[in-house]
Design a protein around this motif. Structure first.
Motif, PDB file in Angstrom:
ATOM      1  N   ASP B  18       0.835  -1.209   0.000  1.00 57.16           N
ATOM      2  CA  ASP B  18       0.000   0.000   0.000  1.00 57.16           C
ATOM      3  C   ASP B  18       0.861   1.247   0.000  1.00 57.16           C
ATOM      4  OD1 ASP B  18      -2.307  -1.453  -0.041  1.00 57.16           O
ATOM      5  OD2 ASP B  18      -2.722  -1.290   2.101  1.00 57.16           O
ATOM      6  N   GLU B  21       2.330   1.727  -3.390  1.00 62.87           N
ATOM      7  CA  GLU B  21       1.273   2.132  -4.324  1.00 62.87           C
ATOM      8  C   GLU B  21       0.931   3.614  -4.127  1.00 62.87           C
ATOM      9  OE1 GLU B  21      -2.327  -0.155  -4.010  1.00 62.87           O
ATOM     10  OE2 GLU B  21      -3.315   0.965  -5.618  1.00 62.87           O
ATOM     11  N   GLU B  61       1.863  -8.200  -9.930  1.00 64.63           N
ATOM     12  CA  GLU B  61       0.699  -8.985 -10.336  1.00 64.63           C
ATOM     13  C   GLU B  61      -0.378  -8.072 -10.914  1.00 64.63           C
ATOM     14  OE1 GLU B  61      -0.826 -12.190 -11.285  1.00 64.63           O
ATOM     15  OE2 GLU B  61       0.784 -12.436  -9.825  1.00 64.63           O
ATOM     16  N   ARG B  62      -0.508  -6.914 -10.312  1.00 61.53           N
ATOM     17  CA  ARG B  62      -1.537  -5.969 -10.766  1.00 61.53           C
ATOM     18  C   ARG B  62      -1.012  -5.071 -11.870  1.00 61.53           C
ATOM     19  NH1 ARG B  62      -3.178  -2.972  -5.635  1.00 61.53           N
ATOM     20  NH2 ARG B  62      -3.972  -1.562  -7.214  1.00 61.53           N
ATOM     21  N   ARG B  78       1.619   4.331 -17.071  1.00 62.10           N
ATOM     22  CA  ARG B  78       0.169   4.278 -16.952  1.00 62.10           C
ATOM     23  C   ARG B  78      -0.426   3.742 -18.252  1.00 62.10           C
ATOM     24  NH1 ARG B  78      -3.385   3.733 -14.618  1.00 62.10           N
ATOM     25  NH2 ARG B  78      -5.431   4.709 -14.452  1.00 62.10           N
ATOM     26  N   ARG B  79      -1.390   2.846 -18.118  1.00 64.57           N
ATOM     27  CA  ARG B  79      -2.078   2.347 -19.308  1.00 64.57           C
ATOM     28  C   ARG B  79      -2.902   3.462 -19.939  1.00 64.57           C
ATOM     29  NH1 ARG B  79      -3.027  -3.094 -16.232  1.00 64.57           N
ATOM     30  NH2 ARG B  79      -2.032  -4.556 -17.633  1.00 64.57           N
ATOM     31  N   ALA B 232      -2.501  -5.703 -24.050  1.00 60.63           N
ATOM     32  CA  ALA B 232      -3.226  -5.508 -22.791  1.00 60.63           C
ATOM     33  C   ALA B 232      -2.431  -4.674 -21.794  1.00 60.63           C
ATOM     34  CB  ALA B 232      -3.599  -6.857 -22.175  1.00 60.63           C
ATOM     35  N   GLU B 236      -6.288   0.239 -21.322  1.00 63.41           N
ATOM     36  CA  GLU B 236      -7.284  -0.050 -20.308  1.00 63.41           C
ATOM     37  C   GLU B 236      -8.594   0.480 -20.880  1.00 63.41           C
ATOM     38  OE1 GLU B 236      -6.950   0.814 -15.704  1.00 63.41           O
ATOM     39  OE2 GLU B 236      -7.067   2.653 -16.869  1.00 63.41           O
TER      40      GLU B 236
END
Lengths: 242, 242
Positions: B18, B21, B61-62, B78-79, B232, B236
């Motif tokens: 967290d 992030e 993973e994310r 960033r997507r 992918a 997004e």
DNA sequence: AATAATTTGTCCGTATGTATA
DNA sequence: GTATACATACGGACAAATTAT
């Protein structure tokens, strides 16, 4: 047996692929059923077996068929059409497809809201949340693994209620929320991780569709946010104007 | 340097995750930038290196970070947010994000309509179509590989026009169609094939988002149908009420 | 061009608390 | 209550890849 007609100007393998696709669409080959052997298909079309292989590879690439070495080539079951609208509820969608939906609680934990979650749910950082891990399936076939976060203050016994009612819609109803809508939906894809692979009965390396969404009450208050991973080979999201 | 505060009741690795992030969200770590080494992060939080690795694994993973052995762990760019609405045009979307869109013709062929395509385009089976293969990119980074089918009768020189104008919207405009809309959009995911991997500059095994769509004129006449594969990890899809 | 230092990846082990059977 | 399994956390050692010297 039946010889198929071939026309000029199109790659042979593409014609064969189109022919097989048409046969699947017409129901001459049923979902889960086995296609004739490659040699037999080759004879039917009067082409070489390698041409058939090229056609089958193209169909496999698109997920229409699945080849099993030593066994045969099988028609993949039709992907479940999963409409994404502002009113998106798993159970309703699966029911509409004539299947039996099921939600299963895997785990639930209490945890304080991280910055990102607090922002999405319009709560203070550190506010108590429930994180509910669930597995959703249709007719016993696992469809998605979802992680849902919601306020532990507003929904004091959410895990218990979910365990009993097996549906997030019913959890909200239990707390007097008769209607809610999807505020935002974001879709990506990634490769399934080991834990999800086991739950979703997917082979390692298979793709999953990742859907992050926020649901809000009629007045716009955020209710819950979730991150669901769908077995890509079993679903197909459909977007149509509301 | 800066020691981070840890609270009780939450798994340590989750708190570390967290924290990182949040730092990414706050811009303390920039997209493409390098995180401190695992040992340094461990010191900052006062935890073992393995705990940091668990946290980083969760973020990887994310798709938030990407680890490179021998080099370091980096913040993923960033997507690109790609809204899917009834008016969905690649160039407009990329432009809106402040990037430079580009469409590149890879190949074009004339071929008769298969059963599936004929149905979608409301044409007779065998009607002449153009199949246009294109690569779309933003600021030089490949975003999607698309296959588009449209009537060779109604759009006689579509491939040439596309090659020149580099945009399907402009092709339609060239034939007097000033407005069109997306009739249906279906999304799945699969693993990238070798050809697309090369064009999209993706490693083998990476997932692609597959979008099948049908565009129609204002009066509902089908104009074109397409099947696009998006990297992918770079996009997004965003669905918001029109 | 060769070597050393740095950084992530993998493997071993130990200990503890918490559900589950 | 007991036993078992599992997740968490820590410690150390080394391999493999990259970067700096």
């Amino acid at each position: 047996m039946s010889a198929e007609a071939l026309s000029a100007g199109v790659a042979l393998w593409r014609q064969v692929a189109d022919g097989i696709e048409q046969a699947i669409a017409d129901g001459r080959y049923l979902p889960g059923g086995k296609l004739p052997g490659e040699t037999e298909i080759a004879e039917n079309y009067g082409v070489n077996r390698h041409t058939v292989r090229r056609a089958l590879a193209a169909l496999a690439e698109r997920g229409l068929v699945r080849a099993e070495r030593g066994s045969g080539t099988f028609v993949r079951s039709r992907r479940i059409a999963y409409p994404l609208r502002t009113r998106t509820r798993f159970s309703e969608i699966i029911n509409a497809g004539g299947r039996e939906p099921r939600g299963q609680l895997i785990a639930a934990e209490r945890e304080p809201a991280s910055g990102a979650l607090a922002g999405q749910l319009d709560l203070a950082i550190g506010a108590p949340l429930f994180r509910i891990e669930a597995l959703r399936s249709a007719d016993g076939v696992p469809i998605s693994r979802g992680t849902t976060w919601l306020s532990a203050v507003r929904f004091p016994d959410a895990p218990k209620v979910f365990a009993a009612k097996r549906s997030m819609t019913k959890v909200l109803a239990h707390y007097g929320i008769s209607d809610y809508r999807r505020l935002s939906t974001r879709i990506t894809a990634s490769v399934v991780d080991a834990a999800d692979a086991a739950r979703l009965d997917l082979a390692a390396g298979r793709p999953v569709l990742v859907v992050e969404s926020i649901d809000v009450a009629a007045d716009g208050t955020p209710l819950l946010t979730s991150r669901a991973r769908f077995a890509a080979e079993r679903v197909e999201f459909v977007i149509e104007p509301d």
